[in-house]
Design a protein around this motif. Structure first.
Motif, short mmCIF file in Angstrom:
data_model
loop_
_atom_site.label_atom_id
_atom_site.label_comp_id
_atom_site.label_asym_id
_atom_site.label_seq_id
_atom_site.Cartn_x
_atom_site.Cartn_y
_atom_site.Cartn_z
N GLY A 179 0.84 -1.18 0.00
CA GLY A 179 0.00 0.00 0.00
C GLY A 179 0.88 1.24 0.00
N LEU A 180 0.29 2.35 0.35
CA LEU A 180 1.04 3.59 0.38
C LEU A 180 2.26 3.45 1.27
CD1 LEU A 180 -1.82 6.23 0.66
CD2 LEU A 180 -0.60 5.48 -1.39
N SER A 181 3.41 3.87 0.72
CA SER A 181 4.65 3.75 1.46
C SER A 181 5.61 4.83 1.03
CB SER A 181 5.29 2.38 1.23
OG SER A 181 6.55 2.30 1.86
N GLY A 182 6.37 5.31 1.99
CA GLY A 182 7.40 6.29 1.71
C GLY A 182 8.79 5.69 1.66
N SER A 183 8.86 4.39 1.77
CA SER A 183 10.14 3.68 1.76
C SER A 183 10.47 3.20 0.36
CB SER A 183 10.11 2.51 2.73
OG SER A 183 11.32 1.77 2.64
N LYS A 184 11.61 3.61 -0.16
CA LYS A 184 12.03 3.19 -1.49
C LYS A 184 12.27 1.69 -1.57
CE LYS A 184 16.94 4.25 -0.77
NZ LYS A 184 16.80 4.68 0.63
N ASP A 185 12.54 1.09 -0.43
CA ASP A 185 12.80 -0.35 -0.39
C ASP A 185 11.55 -1.18 -0.65
OD1 ASP A 185 15.07 0.17 2.36
OD2 ASP A 185 15.50 0.09 0.21
N LEU A 186 10.39 -0.56 -0.56
CA LEU A 186 9.13 -1.27 -0.74
C LEU A 186 8.55 -1.10 -2.14
CD1 LEU A 186 7.44 -0.68 2.72
CD2 LEU A 186 8.79 -2.63 1.94
N TYR A 187 9.30 -0.52 -3.03
CA TYR A 187 8.88 -0.38 -4.42
C TYR A 187 9.70 -1.31 -5.30
CZ TYR A 187 6.00 3.56 -3.07
OH TYR A 187 5.04 4.35 -2.49
N ASP A 188 9.06 -1.87 -6.31
CA ASP A 188 9.64 -2.95 -7.09
C ASP A 188 10.10 -2.56 -8.49
OD1 ASP A 188 8.88 -5.15 -5.10
OD2 ASP A 188 6.92 -4.32 -5.59
N CYS A 189 9.49 -1.57 -9.06
CA CYS A 189 9.78 -1.18 -10.43
C CYS A 189 9.95 0.32 -10.53
CB CYS A 189 8.66 -1.67 -11.36
SG CYS A 189 8.97 -1.43 -13.12
N TRP A 190 10.98 0.75 -11.23
CA TRP A 190 11.32 2.16 -11.30
C TRP A 190 11.46 2.66 -12.73
CZ3 TRP A 190 12.13 5.09 -6.83
CH2 TRP A 190 12.15 4.36 -5.63
N GLY A 191 11.13 3.93 -12.92
CA GLY A 191 11.38 4.57 -14.19
C GLY A 191 12.81 5.06 -14.26
N GLN A 192 13.15 5.67 -15.38
CA GLN A 192 14.51 6.14 -15.60
C GLN A 192 14.74 7.55 -15.07
OE1 GLN A 192 14.96 5.51 -19.86
NE2 GLN A 192 16.04 3.59 -19.49
N GLY A 193 13.69 8.25 -14.75
CA GLY A 193 13.81 9.55 -14.13
C GLY A 193 13.70 10.70 -15.12
N THR A 194 13.32 11.85 -14.59
CA THR A 194 13.28 13.08 -15.36
C THR A 194 13.89 14.19 -14.52
OG1 THR A 194 11.84 14.60 -16.62
CG2 THR A 194 10.93 13.67 -14.59
N GLN A 195 14.73 14.99 -15.14
CA GLN A 195 15.48 16.01 -14.41
C GLN A 195 14.64 17.25 -14.17
OE1 GLN A 195 18.94 16.02 -13.29
NE2 GLN A 195 18.14 17.85 -12.23
N VAL A 196 14.66 17.71 -12.93
CA VAL A 196 14.05 18.98 -12.55
C VAL A 196 15.14 19.87 -11.96
CG1 VAL A 196 12.44 20.14 -11.00
CG2 VAL A 196 11.78 18.00 -12.13
#
Length: 123
Positions: A102-119
């Motif tokens: 569910g909702l989580s602020g921990s990066k360790d609990l996410y499984d799939c990531w995008g490549q990112g966008t620069q701000v």
């Protein structure tokens, strides 16, 4: 196979607004929530905001509360991060992520990531 693609980043001045988008190529049943994280050079990746696919429940980091709004369009498999009142300290690569929890602020609990966008926020 499954890809998360962020877009919408750019270089702006302090006080400006940006809307980031994350398109999910294939949403799976195990991905219960989406999160936005950011990482500045030399720093750890930190949580920004998260939202559940089903109920649209939201969870924000203290740094984002009141300035950023996370939302989603289930039909388009897209998650957004509307950022306002941008500050130089918001400068980072912003990543979206899918999690099995569910909702989580921990990066360790996410499984799939995008490549990112620069701000980049600077004068």
């Amino acid at each position: 196979q499954v890809q998360l693609v962020e877009s919408g980043g750019g270089s702006v001045q302090p006080g400006a607004s940006l809307r980031l988008s994350c398109v999910v190529s294939e949403r799976t049943d195990s991905w219960l929530a989406m999160g936005w994280f950011r990482q500045a050079p030399g720093k750890e990746r930190e949580f920004v905001a998260a939202i559940s696919w089903s109920g649209g429940r939201r969870y924000y980091a203290e740094s984002a509360e009141g300035r950023f709004t996370i939302s989603r369009d289930n039909a388009k498999n897209t998650v957004y991060l509307q950022m306002g009142s941008l500050k130089p300290e918001d400068t980072a690569v912003y990543y979206c992520a899918a999690g099995q929890n569910g909702l989580s602020g921990s990066k360790d609990l996410y499984d799939c990531w995008g490549q990112g966008t620069q701000v980049t926020v600077s004068s």
